[in-house]
Design an enzyme around this catalytic site. Structure first.
Site, PDB file in Angstrom:
ATOM      1  N   ALA A 125       0.818  -1.210   0.000  1.00 50.90           N
ATOM      2  CA  ALA A 125       0.000   0.000   0.000  1.00 50.90           C
ATOM      3  C   ALA A 125       0.855   1.266   0.000  1.00 50.90           C
ATOM      4  O   ALA A 125       2.040   1.230   0.328  1.00 50.90           O
ATOM      5  CB  ALA A 125      -0.917   0.001   1.220  1.00 50.90           C
ATOM      6  N   SER A 164      -2.771  -3.182  -4.486  1.00 53.39           N
ATOM      7  CA  SER A 164      -3.422  -3.107  -3.175  1.00 53.39           C
ATOM      8  C   SER A 164      -4.694  -2.274  -3.229  1.00 53.39           C
ATOM      9  O   SER A 164      -4.768  -1.274  -3.940  1.00 53.39           O
ATOM     10  CB  SER A 164      -2.458  -2.498  -2.156  1.00 53.39           C
ATOM     11  OG  SER A 164      -3.114  -2.227  -0.935  1.00 53.39           O
ATOM     12  N   TYR A 223      -9.432  -5.784   0.263  1.00 51.18           N
ATOM     13  CA  TYR A 223      -9.860  -5.741   1.653  1.00 51.18           C
ATOM     14  C   TYR A 223     -11.380  -5.593   1.656  1.00 51.18           C
ATOM     15  O   TYR A 223     -11.922  -4.707   0.986  1.00 51.18           O
ATOM     16  CB  TYR A 223      -9.254  -4.543   2.393  1.00 51.18           C
ATOM     17  CG  TYR A 223      -7.829  -4.704   2.831  1.00 51.18           C
ATOM     18  CD1 TYR A 223      -7.464  -5.685   3.752  1.00 51.18           C
ATOM     19  CD2 TYR A 223      -6.834  -3.871   2.339  1.00 51.18           C
ATOM     20  CE1 TYR A 223      -6.142  -5.826   4.166  1.00 51.18           C
ATOM     21  CE2 TYR A 223      -5.518  -3.998   2.749  1.00 51.18           C
ATOM     22  CZ  TYR A 223      -5.179  -4.975   3.659  1.00 51.18           C
ATOM     23  OH  TYR A 223      -3.876  -5.120   4.072  1.00 51.18           O
ATOM     24  N   THR A 234      -7.152 -10.410   1.463  1.00 57.16           N
ATOM     25  CA  THR A 234      -6.350 -10.454   2.688  1.00 57.16           C
ATOM     26  C   THR A 234      -7.270 -10.578   3.887  1.00 57.16           C
ATOM     27  O   THR A 234      -8.148  -9.746   4.090  1.00 57.16           O
ATOM     28  CB  THR A 234      -5.491  -9.181   2.822  1.00 57.16           C
ATOM     29  OG1 THR A 234      -4.606  -9.107   1.695  1.00 57.16           O
ATOM     30  CG2 THR A 234      -4.675  -9.219   4.105  1.00 57.16           C
ATOM     31  N   LYS A 245      -5.155 -14.542   1.262  1.00 61.57           N
ATOM     32  CA  LYS A 245      -3.833 -14.236   1.784  1.00 61.57           C
ATOM     33  C   LYS A 245      -3.870 -14.171   3.310  1.00 61.57           C
ATOM     34  O   LYS A 245      -4.795 -13.612   3.889  1.00 61.57           O
ATOM     35  CB  LYS A 245      -3.348 -12.897   1.238  1.00 61.57           C
ATOM     36  CG  LYS A 245      -1.926 -12.518   1.624  1.00 61.57           C
ATOM     37  CD  LYS A 245      -1.506 -11.248   0.897  1.00 61.57           C
ATOM     38  CE  LYS A 245      -0.052 -10.894   1.170  1.00 61.57           C
ATOM     39  NZ  LYS A 245       0.147 -10.441   2.574  1.00 61.57           N
ATOM     40  N   HIS A 271       1.814 -11.598   6.909  1.00 58.33           N
ATOM     41  CA  HIS A 271       1.651 -10.167   6.640  1.00 58.33           C
ATOM     42  C   HIS A 271       2.961  -9.411   6.843  1.00 58.33           C
ATOM     43  O   HIS A 271       2.980  -8.262   7.283  1.00 58.33           O
ATOM     44  CB  HIS A 271       0.557  -9.577   7.546  1.00 58.33           C
ATOM     45  CG  HIS A 271      -0.221  -8.465   6.903  1.00 58.33           C
ATOM     46  ND1 HIS A 271      -1.275  -8.695   6.060  1.00 58.33           N
ATOM     47  CD2 HIS A 271      -0.102  -7.110   6.973  1.00 58.33           C
ATOM     48  CE1 HIS A 271      -1.782  -7.542   5.657  1.00 58.33           C
ATOM     49  NE2 HIS A 271      -1.083  -6.563   6.188  1.00 58.33           N
ATOM     50  N   GLY A 320       9.871 -12.017   4.172  1.00 59.84           N
ATOM     51  CA  GLY A 320      11.305 -12.101   4.379  1.00 59.84           C
ATOM     52  C   GLY A 320      12.124 -12.453   3.162  1.00 59.84           C
ATOM     53  O   GLY A 320      13.335 -12.667   3.275  1.00 59.84           O
TER      54      GLY A 320
END
Length: 386
Positions: free
Chosen positions: A98, A125, A148, A174, A248, A272, A305
């Site tokens: 975002a 997003s 969302y 998500t 997600k 997340h 990561g």
């Protein structure tokens, strides 16, 4: 930083060529601190709680080791793959990040340019700082839309219809961030959203009315969670779109199995980026269980990561069909705009191909757990289960 100000990065010149000493994603991450205002950098780099999950996402990859193989002919090697019936040049996707105008005045439009140049699927997003329609015009290749759920179903449905009309070919919902967890690092740095950076996709909708709570009610349970989506909302969404839907934020095998039974086309194993519930495991640790629960027929993505093509390879070997990267795209965007994002994607692809060649995997389909080194104890455990 006063709320009316733009981040300093919005006027700082970006690199127009890539210096020879930038050789990996970590170099961009280190350099980004000079191109992003400190409070903004702390907001981006920080995680929730004590940042246990944020650290685990990076550290988990160190526990996974590869096994090289000899004399395998990789002269016809390729990273091409299929996801949800769609063709992809490679299995690295740009995660839904975002508010990208926090690090570049053109925000997601620059990222879209990079995705277009590198044949990369960009997941846009809901909270992007450019509209989904503008982003679609800048990127004609594979593009998915991250959704969302909105409090008003009419607003959610309008977002879906806009994504469909703009040519997005999948929805990524998500579901692991119903509550905005505290980013202590950003708070300590005094981060506030500048008024010029806002969720452009939501500007046409009236914001929901604030819930009035009594003194004996919880701001979490009766407040934030009162508006959180439930299983019925996901059922409603599946009935109201013809696009494939991925969920997600999946970390538990039972959730994965229930989602598949409902007709979800895929899942994203993700915590997340360490920005939701702190203390949960990384995708590295739970991905094999999710894949085992779903079998081979459900699409599984993973993120969290990822900082190299070696990390991409490891997630593929553990069961992912494709991998998403988030924070690295912001670091590249901050330093060199579309050029920086494209360079990061190029390095990830090159490193992935190195891993494939030296482990004897000319195609993605040949990457599996046999490419990973297992201790004698792990080998005996696997043999016992088999």
């Amino acid at each position: 930083m006063q709320q009316s100000e733009l981040p300093k990065c919005a006027s700082k010149p970006k690199l127009t060529s890539i210096p020879s000493d930038i050789t990996c994603v970590a170099d961009y991450e280190a350099l980004a601190k000079d191109y992003i205002d400190t409070p903004v950098y702390e907001y981006i780099a920080g995680g929730s709680g004590n940042e246990q999950s944020l650290r685990a996402n990076i550290e988990a990859f160190q526990s996974v080791q590869l096994v090289n193989r000899l004399l395998v002919d990789c002269s016809a090697g390729t990273t091409a793959t299929q996801l949800l019936g769609q063709s992809f040049r490679h299995p690295v996707l740009l995660a839904p990040v975002a508010y990208q105008k926090l690090v570049h005045p053109l925000g997601e439009l620059e990222t879209a340019r990079a995705a277009e140049a590198l044949d990369t699927c960009m997941v846009t997003s809901t909270l992007s700082s450019c509209t989904l329609e503008e982003i679609a015009q800048a990127h004609q290749g594979n593009r998915w839309f991250q959704l969302y759920f909105q409090v008003d179903r009419a607003h959610t449905l309008d977002l879906v219809r806009r994504a469909e009309a703009a040519g997005y070919s999948a929805l990524m919902v998500t579901l692991d961030a119903s509550i905005q967890a505290s980013n202590r690092r950003a708070k300590r740095a005094g981060f506030q959203f500048p008024t010029a950076v806002r969720p452009e996709n939501l500007q046409r909708y009236q914001p929901p009315q604030q819930v009035t709570l009594s003194t004996d009610q919880s701001v979490i349970f009766q407040g934030a969670m009162a508006e959180a989506p439930g299983w019925s909302d996901l059922e409603w969404l599946l009935a109201n779109t013809s696009l494939p839907v991925l969920v997600k934020g999946v970390l538990h095998p039972n959730d994965a199995k229930q989602l598949a039974a409902m007709g979800v086309s895929g899942v994203v194993v993700s915590n997340h980026g360490g920005r939701a519930l702190d203390g949960v495991p990384s995708a590295v640790h739970v991905l094999p269980q999710i894949r085992a629960a779903l079998g081979k027929d459900v699409t599984v993505l993973a993120d969290g990561g990822v900082r190299s093509g070696y990390d991409v390879f490891k997630l593929l070997a553990l069961g992912a069909d494709a991998v998403m990267v988030g924070r690295p795209l912001l670091y590249g965007l901050a330093v060199a705009g579309a050029l920086g994002v494209a360079h990061i994607l190029r390095m990830l692809r090159d490193e992935l191909e190195v891993c494939m060649a030296l482990t004897g995997c000319p195609t993605l389909q040949e990457i599996d757990r046999q490419c990973l080194w297992h201790s004698e104890q792990e080998t005996n455990q696997h043999a016992h289960r088999d």
